[in-house]
Design a protein around this motif. Sequence first.
Motif, PDB file in Angstrom:
ATOM      1  N   ALA A  35       9.073 -22.622  30.346  1.00 12.20           N
ATOM      2  CA  ALA A  35       9.183 -22.459  28.742  1.00 12.20           C
ATOM      3  C   ALA A  35       9.823 -23.666  28.106  1.00 12.20           C
ATOM      4  O   ALA A  35       9.568 -24.340  27.017  1.00 12.20           O
ATOM      5  CB  ALA A  35      10.010 -21.271  28.766  1.00 12.20           C
ATOM      6  N   ILE A  36      10.993 -24.189  28.787  1.00 11.79           N
ATOM      7  CA  ILE A  36      11.715 -25.304  28.348  1.00 11.79           C
ATOM      8  C   ILE A  36      10.821 -26.481  28.209  1.00 11.79           C
ATOM      9  O   ILE A  36      10.603 -27.223  27.278  1.00 11.79           O
ATOM     10  CB  ILE A  36      12.651 -25.646  29.422  1.00 11.79           C
ATOM     11  CG1 ILE A  36      13.951 -24.647  29.138  1.00 11.79           C
ATOM     12  CG2 ILE A  36      13.229 -26.987  28.904  1.00 11.79           C
ATOM     13  CD1 ILE A  36      15.050 -24.733  30.037  1.00 11.79           C
ATOM     14  N   TYR A  37       9.506 -26.954  29.435  1.00 12.50           N
ATOM     15  CA  TYR A  37       8.960 -27.779  29.127  1.00 12.50           C
ATOM     16  C   TYR A  37       7.877 -27.390  28.299  1.00 12.50           C
ATOM     17  O   TYR A  37       7.390 -28.652  27.287  1.00 12.50           O
ATOM     18  CB  TYR A  37       8.054 -28.025  30.575  1.00 12.50           C
ATOM     19  CG  TYR A  37       7.090 -29.316  30.345  1.00 12.50           C
ATOM     20  CD1 TYR A  37       7.545 -30.492  30.503  1.00 12.50           C
ATOM     21  CD2 TYR A  37       5.626 -28.978  30.295  1.00 12.50           C
ATOM     22  CE1 TYR A  37       6.526 -31.554  30.112  1.00 12.50           C
ATOM     23  CE2 TYR A  37       4.891 -29.892  30.246  1.00 12.50           C
ATOM     24  CZ  TYR A  37       5.234 -31.268  30.090  1.00 12.50           C
ATOM     25  OH  TYR A  37       4.287 -32.181  30.105  1.00 12.50           O
ATOM     26  N   MET A  38       7.505 -26.427  27.947  1.00 11.95           N
ATOM     27  CA  MET A  38       6.114 -26.163  27.182  1.00 11.95           C
ATOM     28  C   MET A  38       6.604 -26.055  25.966  1.00 11.95           C
ATOM     29  O   MET A  38       5.839 -25.721  24.843  1.00 11.95           O
ATOM     30  CB  MET A  38       5.245 -24.969  27.523  1.00 11.95           C
ATOM     31  CG  MET A  38       4.621 -25.376  28.898  1.00 11.95           C
ATOM     32  SD  MET A  38       3.400 -24.110  29.317  1.00 11.95           S
ATOM     33  CE  MET A  38       3.536 -23.852  31.286  1.00 11.95           C
ATOM     34  N   PHE A  39       7.826 -25.684  25.288  1.00 15.28           N
ATOM     35  CA  PHE A  39       8.423 -25.270  24.300  1.00 15.28           C
ATOM     36  C   PHE A  39       8.017 -26.319  23.046  1.00 15.28           C
ATOM     37  O   PHE A  39       8.299 -27.400  22.976  1.00 15.28           O
ATOM     38  CB  PHE A  39       9.877 -25.255  24.238  1.00 15.28           C
ATOM     39  CG  PHE A  39      10.440 -24.678  23.017  1.00 15.28           C
ATOM     40  CD1 PHE A  39      10.708 -23.201  22.855  1.00 15.28           C
ATOM     41  CD2 PHE A  39      10.826 -25.327  21.760  1.00 15.28           C
ATOM     42  CE1 PHE A  39      11.408 -22.657  21.930  1.00 15.28           C
ATOM     43  CE2 PHE A  39      11.255 -24.614  20.688  1.00 15.28           C
ATOM     44  CZ  PHE A  39      11.566 -23.350  20.419  1.00 15.28           C
ATOM     45  N   LYS A  40       6.883 -25.815  21.994  1.00 16.82           N
ATOM     46  CA  LYS A  40       6.527 -26.284  20.774  1.00 16.82           C
ATOM     47  C   LYS A  40       5.684 -27.721  21.267  1.00 16.82           C
ATOM     48  O   LYS A  40       5.543 -28.588  20.582  1.00 16.82           O
ATOM     49  CB  LYS A  40       7.514 -26.852  19.796  1.00 16.82           C
ATOM     50  CG  LYS A  40       8.107 -25.415  19.433  1.00 16.82           C
ATOM     51  CD  LYS A  40       9.068 -25.706  18.304  1.00 16.82           C
ATOM     52  CE  LYS A  40       8.196 -26.210  16.998  1.00 16.82           C
ATOM     53  NZ  LYS A  40       9.118 -26.529  15.972  1.00 16.82           N
ATOM     54  N   ARG A  41       5.296 -27.970  22.519  1.00 12.39           N
ATOM     55  CA  ARG A  41       4.612 -29.028  22.934  1.00 12.39           C
ATOM     56  C   ARG A  41       3.110 -29.071  22.502  1.00 12.39           C
ATOM     57  O   ARG A  41       2.455 -27.950  22.777  1.00 12.39           O
ATOM     58  CB  ARG A  41       4.638 -29.148  24.497  1.00 12.39           C
ATOM     59  CG  ARG A  41       4.033 -30.492  25.173  1.00 12.39           C
ATOM     60  CD  ARG A  41       4.260 -30.586  26.704  1.00 12.39           C
ATOM     61  NE  ARG A  41       5.696 -30.630  27.010  1.00 12.39           N
ATOM     62  CZ  ARG A  41       6.439 -31.585  26.872  1.00 12.39           C
ATOM     63  NH1 ARG A  41       5.967 -33.032  26.595  1.00 12.39           N
ATOM     64  NH2 ARG A  41       7.639 -31.622  27.100  1.00 12.39           N
ATOM     65  N   ARG A  42       2.721 -30.066  21.856  1.00 10.59           N
ATOM     66  CA  ARG A  42       1.399 -29.968  21.188  1.00 10.59           C
ATOM     67  C   ARG A  42       0.258 -30.390  22.081  1.00 10.59           C
ATOM     68  O   ARG A  42       0.130 -31.264  22.838  1.00 10.59           O
ATOM     69  CB  ARG A  42       1.541 -31.074  20.004  1.00 10.59           C
ATOM     70  CG  ARG A  42       0.117 -31.178  19.156  1.00 10.59           C
ATOM     71  CD  ARG A  42       0.298 -32.554  18.193  1.00 10.59           C
ATOM     72  NE  ARG A  42      -0.956 -32.494  17.518  1.00 10.59           N
ATOM     73  CZ  ARG A  42      -1.064 -32.178  16.263  1.00 10.59           C
ATOM     74  NH1 ARG A  42       0.032 -31.480  15.647  1.00 10.59           N
ATOM     75  NH2 ARG A  42      -2.266 -32.158  15.488  1.00 10.59           N
ATOM     76  N   VAL A  43      -0.877 -29.300  21.968  1.00  6.85           N
ATOM     77  CA  VAL A  43      -2.047 -29.523  22.895  1.00  6.85           C
ATOM     78  C   VAL A  43      -3.107 -29.120  21.833  1.00  6.85           C
ATOM     79  O   VAL A  43      -2.992 -28.338  21.012  1.00  6.85           O
ATOM     80  CB  VAL A  43      -2.027 -28.529  24.105  1.00  6.85           C
ATOM     81  CG1 VAL A  43      -0.659 -29.049  25.148  1.00  6.85           C
ATOM     82  CG2 VAL A  43      -1.960 -27.238  23.684  1.00  6.85           C
ATOM     83  N   MET A  44      -4.338 -29.813  22.132  1.00 14.42           N
ATOM     84  CA  MET A  44      -5.717 -29.186  21.566  1.00 14.42           C
ATOM     85  C   MET A  44      -5.978 -27.753  22.212  1.00 14.42           C
ATOM     86  O   MET A  44      -5.738 -27.700  23.439  1.00 14.42           O
ATOM     87  CB  MET A  44      -6.538 -30.233  21.577  1.00 14.42           C
ATOM     88  CG  MET A  44      -6.351 -31.684  21.033  1.00 14.42           C
ATOM     89  SD  MET A  44      -5.481 -31.432  19.162  1.00 14.42           S
ATOM     90  CE  MET A  44      -7.195 -30.766  18.423  1.00 14.42           C
ATOM     91  N   PHE A  45      -6.827 -27.036  21.420  1.00 14.43           N
ATOM     92  CA  PHE A  45      -7.465 -25.781  21.997  1.00 14.43           C
ATOM     93  C   PHE A  45      -8.090 -26.068  23.101  1.00 14.43           C
ATOM     94  O   PHE A  45      -8.212 -25.198  24.168  1.00 14.43           O
ATOM     95  CB  PHE A  45      -7.970 -24.977  20.860  1.00 14.43           C
ATOM     96  CG  PHE A  45      -8.485 -23.710  21.276  1.00 14.43           C
ATOM     97  CD1 PHE A  45      -7.451 -22.729  21.682  1.00 14.43           C
ATOM     98  CD2 PHE A  45      -9.974 -23.483  21.386  1.00 14.43           C
ATOM     99  CE1 PHE A  45      -8.116 -21.355  22.001  1.00 14.43           C
ATOM    100  CE2 PHE A  45     -10.151 -22.199  21.946  1.00 14.43           C
ATOM    101  CZ  PHE A  45      -9.429 -21.113  22.230  1.00 14.43           C
ATOM    102  N   SER A  46      -8.901 -27.056  23.159  1.00 15.61           N
ATOM    103  CA  SER A  46      -9.992 -27.589  24.174  1.00 15.61           C
ATOM    104  C   SER A  46      -8.927 -27.747  25.561  1.00 15.61           C
ATOM    105  O   SER A  46      -9.402 -27.495  26.610  1.00 15.61           O
ATOM    106  CB  SER A  46     -10.747 -28.780  23.957  1.00 15.61           C
ATOM    107  OG  SER A  46      -9.852 -29.973  23.698  1.00 15.61           O
TER     108      SER A  46
END
Length: 446
Positions: free
Chosen positions: A146-157
């Motif tokens: 959760a700490i790593y992925m928190f609000k990390r920007r990724v495209m839907f693809s």
Amino acid sequence: MKSFRLSYIHIVLIHCILALVIFAVPFFSKVLALLIPIIGFYFVQKTKNKNNEVILVAAYLVGIEVFLRMTGGNLNNEYVKISVVFFMLLGMIYSNFSLKAFFYWFFLILLIPGVIVASTVTDYNVDVKKALFFNLSGPVCLAICAIYMFKRRVMFSDLQNIVLAIGLPILTTTVYLFLYNPSVKDVVTGTQSNFETSGGFGPNQVSTILGLGVFVFFTQLILFSKTKKEMILNGVLLLLVSYRGIVTFSRGGVITGIVMIICLLFFLYSFSNAKGKGKFILIFILTGLMGVGIWTYTSIQTSGLINKRYANQDARGREKKSQLSGREEIIESEITYFLDNPITGIGVGIGKEMREKSFGTAVASHNEITRMLAEHGLFGILGLLILFITPFVLYIHNRQHLYFLSFFLFWLLTINHAAMRTAAPAFVYALTLLSVHIKIPEKAEN
């Protein structure tokens, strides 16, 4: 020189062959368990994690965990969780993390009082180190992801590539199950969870990962089938994974997969324009027909026993006393422990020992929510509030995350019937925190 790139069909074929190889030579499962983190580490180091490659590697590990356990490849039960944590920390080194993720650091701190209480208990013969690893590896894995992925920007693809990285090893698991048990009719004699149809491994965990696989290949079918060949292939894969999930006779994972699909269809329908909503009628009809078809086939193969299983009946059609396969007693005991120790709880891992004294059998919890209450008390309540509220707060400004509710419900439903035995619920929960964006092509590219 042109770069060599495998097609989707070739990648699917490779994962089918992988199941055949390990079925023929089981030792290769241990080799595979060692190779994945090594290759993943090389991959991340080479790219410097520019495109969040650590998430892809972790996703693949999550998808293959049950297969490795089933085939004896896991070095220990926490091997994949530890590996996932390692890659998340590696990602933080290369790509940092959001300081706003302090909620999940606080969640980790809230686990400490339960550890202290457990270490001071002298009434029970508890292996504290083993109890901590068994009960806290899941929550710790969740917090680090959760700490790593928190609000990390990724495209839907890119998110779909992550989802597919989970799904491909699940396909390997499915093919292995067909090899291990080609004839379901020969081994199904009752309505209890079936180890034979689950590859000789725990039906609950196999059902959980196959239910997730059902969602993966459903998304591939309706959103990412670029050609008719891919559409047919994904349809077949969806049916195969669904069938093997149902015949485990473990209901939790299958029901969870269905709920995830319903949520996705709801989101897609609500975001579609009038023309898109018209097309959804066809998707609903096809989905319904596929569901009826696979259920009818499964019912025939199990001589109607699968119908009785989902109706909570035994082989003779009599209603079973327990709706949750005996888990009610465990839940009731944990609520009692919480009421008796509402502030600090009874300590991590002590619930199992207390049940051995009360019931005569050391039964581990299947419900992470009541376990948190019993073993962490008030600190467990605060931890659960963080886990429940934070994703929805982020979603207010993250409406393009079409898989949000499906992922959240996978975590919620799974921890209610399978606790956090595997890394899947922890990792999938963290995926709800990603900041997802759908790329809208320019008009000239339409």
